[in-house]
Design a protein around this motif. Structure first.
Motif, PDB file in Angstrom:
ATOM      1  N   TYR A   1       0.867  -1.179   0.000  1.00  0.00           N
ATOM      2  CA  TYR A   1       0.000   0.000   0.000  1.00  0.00           C
ATOM      3  C   TYR A   1       0.898   1.222   0.000  1.00  0.00           C
ATOM      4  CZ  TYR A   1      -2.927   3.689   2.067  1.00  0.00           C
ATOM      5  OH  TYR A   1      -3.566   4.864   2.340  1.00  0.00           O
ATOM      6  N   TYR A   2       0.662   2.157  -0.935  1.00  0.00           N
ATOM      7  CA  TYR A   2       1.580   3.293  -1.037  1.00  0.00           C
ATOM      8  C   TYR A   2       0.881   4.455  -1.746  1.00  0.00           C
ATOM      9  CZ  TYR A   2       2.141   1.596  -5.851  1.00  0.00           C
ATOM     10  OH  TYR A   2       1.923   1.181  -7.131  1.00  0.00           O
ATOM     11  N   ILE A   3       1.557   5.619  -1.722  1.00  0.00           N
ATOM     12  CA  ILE A   3       1.081   6.790  -2.466  1.00  0.00           C
ATOM     13  C   ILE A   3       2.051   7.037  -3.616  1.00  0.00           C
ATOM     14  CG2 ILE A   3       0.727   9.292  -2.409  1.00  0.00           C
ATOM     15  CD1 ILE A   3      -0.191   9.018   0.463  1.00  0.00           C
ATOM     16  N   ARG A   4       1.508   7.116  -4.822  1.00  0.00           N
ATOM     17  CA  ARG A   4       2.343   7.390  -5.996  1.00  0.00           C
ATOM     18  C   ARG A   4       2.263   8.877  -6.322  1.00  0.00           C
ATOM     19  NH1 ARG A   4       0.402   4.395 -11.142  1.00  0.00           N
ATOM     20  NH2 ARG A   4      -1.188   6.032 -11.055  1.00  0.00           N
ATOM     21  N   ILE A   5       3.422   9.494  -6.525  1.00  0.00           N
ATOM     22  CA  ILE A   5       3.472  10.924  -6.849  1.00  0.00           C
ATOM     23  C   ILE A   5       4.087  11.076  -8.242  1.00  0.00           C
ATOM     24  CG2 ILE A   5       4.305  13.199  -6.166  1.00  0.00           C
ATOM     25  CD1 ILE A   5       4.587  12.133  -3.313  1.00  0.00           C
ATOM     26  N   ARG A   6       3.285  11.620  -9.153  1.00  0.00           N
ATOM     27  CA  ARG A   6       3.733  11.833 -10.516  1.00  0.00           C
ATOM     28  C   ARG A   6       4.619  13.081 -10.601  1.00  0.00           C
ATOM     29  NH1 ARG A   6       3.106   7.358 -13.646  1.00  0.00           N
ATOM     30  NH2 ARG A   6       0.942   6.604 -13.693  1.00  0.00           N
ATOM     31  N   PRO A   7       5.417  13.214 -11.673  1.00  0.00           N
ATOM     32  CA  PRO A   7       6.253  14.421 -11.848  1.00  0.00           C
ATOM     33  C   PRO A   7       5.435  15.712 -11.865  1.00  0.00           C
ATOM     34  CG  PRO A   7       7.006  12.705 -13.321  1.00  0.00           C
ATOM     35  CD  PRO A   7       5.733  12.199 -12.698  1.00  0.00           C
ATOM     36  N   ASN A   8       4.154  15.607 -12.300  1.00  0.00           N
ATOM     37  CA  ASN A   8       3.317  16.816 -12.335  1.00  0.00           C
ATOM     38  C   ASN A   8       2.688  17.125 -10.978  1.00  0.00           C
ATOM     39  OD1 ASN A   8       1.365  14.863 -12.090  1.00  0.00           O
ATOM     40  ND2 ASN A   8       0.360  15.279 -14.053  1.00  0.00           N
ATOM     41  N   GLY A   9       3.022  16.305  -9.962  1.00  0.00           N
ATOM     42  CA  GLY A   9       2.517  16.554  -8.613  1.00  0.00           C
ATOM     43  C   GLY A   9       1.255  15.793  -8.254  1.00  0.00           C
ATOM     44  N   LYS A  10       0.642  15.080  -9.215  1.00  0.00           N
ATOM     45  CA  LYS A  10      -0.587  14.334  -8.918  1.00  0.00           C
ATOM     46  C   LYS A  10      -0.281  13.162  -8.007  1.00  0.00           C
ATOM     47  CE  LYS A  10      -4.479  11.926 -11.035  1.00  0.00           C
ATOM     48  NZ  LYS A  10      -5.129  11.483 -12.290  1.00  0.00           N
ATOM     49  N   LYS A  11      -1.117  12.991  -6.952  1.00  0.00           N
ATOM     50  CA  LYS A  11      -0.910  11.935  -5.970  1.00  0.00           C
ATOM     51  C   LYS A  11      -2.083  10.969  -5.973  1.00  0.00           C
ATOM     52  CE  LYS A  11       1.538  15.146  -2.882  1.00  0.00           C
ATOM     53  NZ  LYS A  11       1.556  15.768  -1.533  1.00  0.00           N
ATOM     54  N   THR A  12      -1.783   9.671  -5.982  1.00  0.00           N
ATOM     55  CA  THR A  12      -2.832   8.650  -5.965  1.00  0.00           C
ATOM     56  C   THR A  12      -2.479   7.552  -4.962  1.00  0.00           C
ATOM     57  OG1 THR A  12      -1.740   7.603  -7.862  1.00  0.00           O
ATOM     58  CG2 THR A  12      -3.667   8.959  -8.330  1.00  0.00           C
ATOM     59  N   TYR A  13      -3.521   7.035  -4.306  1.00  0.00           N
ATOM     60  CA  TYR A  13      -3.354   5.878  -3.427  1.00  0.00           C
ATOM     61  C   TYR A  13      -3.296   4.626  -4.304  1.00  0.00           C
ATOM     62  CZ  TYR A  13      -4.995   8.998   0.326  1.00  0.00           C
ATOM     63  OH  TYR A  13      -5.163  10.028   1.213  1.00  0.00           O
ATOM     64  N   CYS A  14      -2.363   3.720  -4.024  1.00  0.00           N
ATOM     65  CA  CYS A  14      -2.210   2.512  -4.837  1.00  0.00           C
ATOM     66  C   CYS A  14      -1.874   1.310  -3.957  1.00  0.00           C
ATOM     67  CB  CYS A  14      -1.085   2.668  -5.866  1.00  0.00           C
ATOM     68  SG  CYS A  14      -1.225   4.115  -6.926  1.00  0.00           S
ATOM     69  N   ILE A  15      -2.012   0.126  -4.561  1.00  0.00           N
ATOM     70  CA  ILE A  15      -1.519  -1.100  -3.924  1.00  0.00           C
ATOM     71  C   ILE A  15      -0.767  -1.900  -4.967  1.00  0.00           C
ATOM     72  CG2 ILE A  15      -3.417  -1.260  -2.256  1.00  0.00           C
ATOM     73  CD1 ILE A  15      -4.486  -3.610  -4.058  1.00  0.00           C
ATOM     74  N   GLN A  16       0.075  -2.808  -4.505  1.00  0.00           N
ATOM     75  CA  GLN A  16       0.733  -3.796  -5.347  1.00  0.00           C
ATOM     76  C   GLN A  16       0.539  -5.154  -4.708  1.00  0.00           C
ATOM     77  OE1 GLN A  16       4.854  -3.321  -6.232  1.00  0.00           O
ATOM     78  NE2 GLN A  16       4.494  -2.152  -8.097  1.00  0.00           N
ATOM     79  N   SER A  17       0.178  -6.133  -5.533  1.00  0.00           N
ATOM     80  CA  SER A  17      -0.038  -7.465  -4.969  1.00  0.00           C
ATOM     81  C   SER A  17       0.048  -8.504  -6.074  1.00  0.00           C
ATOM     82  CB  SER A  17      -1.400  -7.528  -4.284  1.00  0.00           C
ATOM     83  OG  SER A  17      -1.635  -8.809  -3.740  1.00  0.00           O
ATOM     84  N   ARG A  18       0.305  -9.746  -5.684  1.00  0.00           N
ATOM     85  CA  ARG A  18       0.250 -10.871  -6.613  1.00  0.00           C
ATOM     86  C   ARG A  18      -1.122 -11.511  -6.499  1.00  0.00           C
ATOM     87  NH1 ARG A  18       5.550 -11.202  -4.583  1.00  0.00           N
ATOM     88  NH2 ARG A  18       7.146 -11.111  -6.228  1.00  0.00           N
ATOM     89  N   LEU A  19      -1.798 -11.706  -7.652  1.00  0.00           N
ATOM     90  CA  LEU A  19      -3.122 -12.329  -7.626  1.00  0.00           C
ATOM     91  C   LEU A  19      -2.983 -13.786  -7.220  1.00  0.00           C
ATOM     92  CD1 LEU A  19      -4.713 -10.884 -10.918  1.00  0.00           C
ATOM     93  CD2 LEU A  19      -4.935 -10.051  -8.566  1.00  0.00           C
ATOM     94  N   GLY A  20      -3.649 -14.132  -6.126  1.00  0.00           N
ATOM     95  CA  GLY A  20      -3.570 -15.496  -5.625  1.00  0.00           C
ATOM     96  C   GLY A  20      -2.226 -15.818  -5.016  1.00  0.00           C
ATOM     97  N   GLY A  21      -1.397 -14.788  -4.820  1.00  0.00           N
ATOM     98  CA  GLY A  21      -0.085 -14.994  -4.215  1.00  0.00           C
ATOM     99  C   GLY A  21       0.962 -15.525  -5.166  1.00  0.00           C
ATOM    100  N   ILE A  22       0.647 -15.581  -6.462  1.00  0.00           N
ATOM    101  CA  ILE A  22       1.612 -16.109  -7.421  1.00  0.00           C
ATOM    102  C   ILE A  22       1.762 -15.135  -8.589  1.00  0.00           C
ATOM    103  CG2 ILE A  22       1.177 -18.541  -6.851  1.00  0.00           C
ATOM    104  CD1 ILE A  22      -0.642 -18.689  -9.272  1.00  0.00           C
ATOM    105  N   GLY A  23       2.811 -15.351  -9.383  1.00  0.00           N
ATOM    106  CA  GLY A  23       3.029 -14.512 -10.557  1.00  0.00           C
ATOM    107  C   GLY A  23       3.621 -13.165 -10.210  1.00  0.00           C
ATOM    108  N   ARG A  24       3.641 -12.306 -11.213  1.00  0.00           N
ATOM    109  CA  ARG A  24       4.205 -10.973 -10.993  1.00  0.00           C
ATOM    110  C   ARG A  24       3.210 -10.081 -10.253  1.00  0.00           C
ATOM    111  NH1 ARG A  24       2.311  -7.100 -14.328  1.00  0.00           N
ATOM    112  NH2 ARG A  24       1.032  -7.729 -16.110  1.00  0.00           N
ATOM    113  N   LYS A  25       3.745  -9.059  -9.631  1.00  0.00           N
ATOM    114  CA  LYS A  25       2.891  -8.120  -8.913  1.00  0.00           C
ATOM    115  C   LYS A  25       2.134  -7.215  -9.885  1.00  0.00           C
ATOM    116  CE  LYS A  25       5.388  -7.722  -4.515  1.00  0.00           C
ATOM    117  NZ  LYS A  25       6.033  -6.764  -3.585  1.00  0.00           N
ATOM    118  N   VAL A  26       0.908  -6.933  -9.549  1.00  0.00           N
ATOM    119  CA  VAL A  26       0.130  -5.995 -10.348  1.00  0.00           C
ATOM    120  C   VAL A  26      -0.101  -4.737  -9.520  1.00  0.00           C
ATOM    121  CG1 VAL A  26      -1.032  -7.760 -11.715  1.00  0.00           C
ATOM    122  CG2 VAL A  26      -2.063  -7.015  -9.570  1.00  0.00           C
ATOM    123  N   SER A  27      -0.055  -3.591 -10.186  1.00  0.00           N
ATOM    124  CA  SER A  27      -0.304  -2.317  -9.523  1.00  0.00           C
ATOM    125  C   SER A  27      -1.751  -1.902  -9.766  1.00  0.00           C
ATOM    126  CB  SER A  27       0.645  -1.240 -10.050  1.00  0.00           C
ATOM    127  OG  SER A  27       1.982  -1.571  -9.757  1.00  0.00           O
TER     128      SER A  27
END
Length: 319
Positions: free
Chosen positions: A1-27
């Motif tokens: 769980y994190y806050i992403r800050i774009r170069p233009n200053g826009k801030k969004t709440y985000c998460i990263q997780s593996r679906l079902g605990g496997i594979g690559r992480k999705v944002s």
């Protein structure tokens, strides 16, 4: 769980997780920081992460939930929007009108609730004409797009088609044979007295040029060059520019229309409607007038075939 800050200053709440605990992480974006408080975003993040651990993409589930109230007509809007550069305006209109007219019992049901049984019930109650078959084909296509957009999981029309058989399409080859031309012209002249002048001139135009129905209907005065005695069709079925030389007869026909009282500012063959959706447009259907030609059951395309056959028989075309 994190806050992403774009170069233009826009801030969004985000998460990263593996679906079902496997594979690559999705944002996955939760929301703009200006829309939710941090505590609200944290709670949403917990719900999203719980879904991810179960192998479920939370945004896709939301999309499915939103689509539950969509009807087939909504799916058509989505389909047309995605295919807008590939579809002709006439095709877009045909999707809407044909499904609206032929599938009245199904367009009221949310697409998520349409089952194979309901599709088969509609089909069995239909007239099973070609128009019903086209409505079926259109519906199957838009459901496929909805599956591709992850609104739906299955296509009831594709499943129903496994047991539904369409009639074999017989290619039409009808036209006015050379031996019938004399009788045809006599009958056509008599019938033309009961036709509107615009419809009569339109049918004559197709007969002497062999142009397709839509190309002739949408002919505008901008396409007609009296100085060079040419007609330029900028958009044809083959996506090519078609320059048609005018014969003396065709020149006089179009010149007569151009100089007639009440000539339309755009269309060579305008609609006779003064009000409603067809007002200020070109003609759309000459079929009522065609029925007045007794002894000849013809369509506009039969006029085109008659032109092609006649020119071939006269040795003007090789094939």
């Amino acid at each position: 769980y994190y806050i992403r800050i774009r170069p233009n200053g826009k801030k969004t709440y985000c998460i990263q997780s593996r679906l079902g605990g496997i594979g690559r992480k999705v944002s996955i974006v939760i929301a703009d920081c200006n829309l939710l408080t941090e505590s609200e975003a944290r709670e949403t993040a917990r719900q999203y992460l719980a879904s991810c651990k179960q192998g479920v993409h939370p945004k896709k589930e939301i999309k499915k939930a939103v689509s539950k109230n969509k009807t087939i007509l909504h799916l058509i809007d989505d389909y047309i929007q995605e295919q807008r550069d590939e579809l002709e305006d006439s095709t877009k209109n045909d999707y809407v009108s044909r499904i609206s007219n032929r599938m009245k019992s199904l367009i009221r049901i949310p697409v998520a609730e349409i089952t194979v049984t309901e599709v088969k019930s509609w089909w069995n109650a239909s007239d099973r004409k070609r128009s019903d078959e086209l409505a079926f084909i259109y519906a199957r296509k838009v459901f496929d797009v909805a599956i591709g957009n992850e609104y739906l999981d299955s296509n009831p029309f594709a499943l129903a088609k496994k047991t539904i058989k369409f009639k074999e399409i017989q290619a039409r080859e009808s036209h006015v044979a050379q031996t019938e031309l004399s009788d045809f012209f006599s009958t056509f002249i008599q019938a033309s007295e009961q036709m509107k002048t615009t419809i009569r001139d339109y049918l004559v135009f197709v007969l002497v040029t062999g142009k397709r129905k839509g190309e002739a209907q949408s002919l505008s005065w901008d396409n007609v060059n009296f100085e060079n005695s040419t007609i330029t069709l900028p958009i044809t079925k083959t996506k090519k520019i078609d320059v048609v030389p005018m014969t003396d007869f065709l020149y006089l026909l179009l010149k007569s229309r151009k100089n007639s009282k009440g000539v339309h500012h755009d269309w060579v063959f305008p609609s006779h409607y003064k009000k409603g959706v067809h007002a200020d447009k070109h003609i759309s259907s000459p079929y009522k007038s065609l029925k007045k030609i007794e002894g000849f059951k013809l369509t506009t395309h039969d006029f085109r075939r008659t032109f092609a056959t006649a020119t071939k028989e006269l040795g003007m075309l090789d094939s």
